[in-house]
Design a protein around this motif. Structure first.
Motif, PDB file in Angstrom:
ATOM      1  N   ASP A 191       4.071 -12.199   4.530  1.00 38.72           N
ATOM      2  CA  ASP A 191       4.240 -10.923   5.236  1.00 38.72           C
ATOM      3  C   ASP A 191       5.030 -11.101   6.531  1.00 38.72           C
ATOM      4  OD1 ASP A 191       2.903  -9.514   3.245  1.00 38.72           O
ATOM      5  OD2 ASP A 191       0.961  -9.696   4.239  1.00 38.72           O
ATOM      6  N   GLU A 213       8.870  -9.709   7.147  1.00 38.91           N
ATOM      7  CA  GLU A 213       9.175  -8.840   8.286  1.00 38.91           C
ATOM      8  C   GLU A 213      10.404  -9.363   9.051  1.00 38.91           C
ATOM      9  OE1 GLU A 213       7.105  -7.451  12.464  1.00 38.91           O
ATOM     10  OE2 GLU A 213       5.796  -7.926  10.776  1.00 38.91           O
ATOM     11  N   THR A 226      12.360   1.306   0.610  1.00 35.16           N
ATOM     12  CA  THR A 226      11.460   1.025   1.734  1.00 35.16           C
ATOM     13  C   THR A 226      11.014  -0.434   1.682  1.00 35.16           C
ATOM     14  OG1 THR A 226       9.449   1.539   0.496  1.00 35.16           O
ATOM     15  CG2 THR A 226      10.559   3.396   1.606  1.00 35.16           C
ATOM     16  N   PRO A 227      10.558  -0.965   2.806  1.00 37.80           N
ATOM     17  CA  PRO A 227      10.024  -2.334   2.789  1.00 37.80           C
ATOM     18  C   PRO A 227       8.902  -2.522   1.762  1.00 37.80           C
ATOM     19  CG  PRO A 227      10.434  -1.676   5.044  1.00 37.80           C
ATOM     20  CD  PRO A 227      10.654  -0.438   4.177  1.00 37.80           C
ATOM     21  N   ALA A 228       8.047  -1.537   1.612  1.00 35.76           N
ATOM     22  CA  ALA A 228       6.954  -1.648   0.639  1.00 35.76           C
ATOM     23  C   ALA A 228       7.490  -1.753  -0.793  1.00 35.76           C
ATOM     24  CB  ALA A 228       6.008  -0.463   0.759  1.00 35.76           C
ATOM     25  N   GLN A 229       8.582  -1.048  -1.081  1.00 36.61           N
ATOM     26  CA  GLN A 229       9.157  -1.110  -2.424  1.00 36.61           C
ATOM     27  C   GLN A 229       9.794  -2.472  -2.708  1.00 36.61           C
ATOM     28  OE1 GLN A 229      11.643   2.424  -1.857  1.00 36.61           O
ATOM     29  NE2 GLN A 229      10.793   3.232  -3.775  1.00 36.61           N
ATOM     30  N   ALA A 257       9.183  -5.405  -1.188  1.00 37.69           N
ATOM     31  CA  ALA A 257       8.329  -6.571  -0.946  1.00 37.69           C
ATOM     32  C   ALA A 257       7.986  -7.343  -2.228  1.00 37.69           C
ATOM     33  CB  ALA A 257       7.063  -6.164  -0.195  1.00 37.69           C
ATOM     34  N   PRO A 258       7.577  -6.674  -3.320  1.00 42.35           N
ATOM     35  CA  PRO A 258       7.271  -7.441  -4.533  1.00 42.35           C
ATOM     36  C   PRO A 258       8.480  -8.212  -5.077  1.00 42.35           C
ATOM     37  CG  PRO A 258       6.339  -5.239  -4.688  1.00 42.35           C
ATOM     38  CD  PRO A 258       7.237  -5.249  -3.481  1.00 42.35           C
ATOM     39  N   TYR A 314      11.012  -9.399  -3.248  1.00 45.58           N
ATOM     40  CA  TYR A 314      11.208 -10.530  -2.348  1.00 45.58           C
ATOM     41  C   TYR A 314      10.184 -11.639  -2.605  1.00 45.58           C
ATOM     42  CZ  TYR A 314      14.897  -8.826   0.735  1.00 45.58           C
ATOM     43  OH  TYR A 314      16.094  -8.430   1.255  1.00 45.58           O
ATOM     44  N   ARG A 315       8.932 -11.241  -2.860  1.00 46.15           N
ATOM     45  CA  ARG A 315       7.894 -12.256  -3.116  1.00 46.15           C
ATOM     46  C   ARG A 315       8.226 -13.037  -4.396  1.00 46.15           C
ATOM     47  NH1 ARG A 315       2.502 -12.896  -1.571  1.00 46.15           N
ATOM     48  NH2 ARG A 315       2.437 -10.810  -0.666  1.00 46.15           N
TER      49      ARG A 315
END
Length: 183
Positions: free
Chosen positions: A14, A18, A64-67, A69-70, A72-73
């Motif tokens: 996280d 960021e 969005t960052p929330a979209q 994030a998976p 990127y992970r």
């Protein structure tokens, strides 16, 4: 203890994301960028492959960052073996994976350590990391990244930004190391 350390490393996703998103910025569609239309560091081609269908400019602008994030992970953080790396180094290799691909980022790390650059972090790579001061690995990795970027034909257009990013990432990685070591 090893499980706790691995959990801490995975939890650095996280914070690392960021920082990566801060460096990547928002929506751009620079004709000089071979990646084309990009938002939050995700190219349209990568996003379309991730979601399994074509998207338009409006959809790219709306990311969005929330979209992301998976994506990127899975495609970068896990793919560059970041959870196996020490805090700070995980972030630095993850950031490089976003810009140059996970395989190349891992190979750059391995070159810094003096081991065979096969793009996979295994016991030998981890052993070599443990034998070095994290700051020394960060410095060597930053120099390798600089050389890589300088070799690209788009360096005259994007080089100044890439070099600033290398310095920003280096400072953030140092800070993460300090926080992990209690200073």
């Amino acid at each position: 203890l090893c499980t706790l350390i691995n959990l801490l490393m995975l939890n650095n996703f996280d914070d690392s994301l960021e920082l990566v998103l801060k460096e990547e910025g928002g929506y751009v569609d620079n004709p000089s960028d071979p990646g084309g239309r990009t938002n939050l560091g995700v190219t349209q081609a990568v996003w379309e492959a991730w979601v399994g269908h074509e998207v338009d400019e409006k959809a790219m602008r709306a990311l969005t960052p929330a979209q992301v994030a998976p994506l990127y992970r899975a495609k970068y953080f896990m793919a560059c073996y970041a959870p196996q790396l020490k805090v700070g180094l995980d972030y630095m290799v993850f950031d490089a994976a976003v810009n140059m691909g996970p395989g190349r980022a891992v190979k750059l790390l391995q070159e810094c350590l003096g081991c065979v650059p096969d793009g996979m972090i295994g016991p030998r790579t981890l052993q070599l990391i443990d034998q070095k001061k994290p700051e020394d690995v960060i410095d060597a990795f930053s120099k390798r990244k600089t050389s890589f970027y300088e070799s690209l034909k788009t360096f005259p257009v994007f080089g100044r930004g890439w070099l600033k990013r290398i310095e920003d990432v280096k400072l953030n990685a140092y800070q993460m190391i300090g926080e992990t070591n209690g200073y």
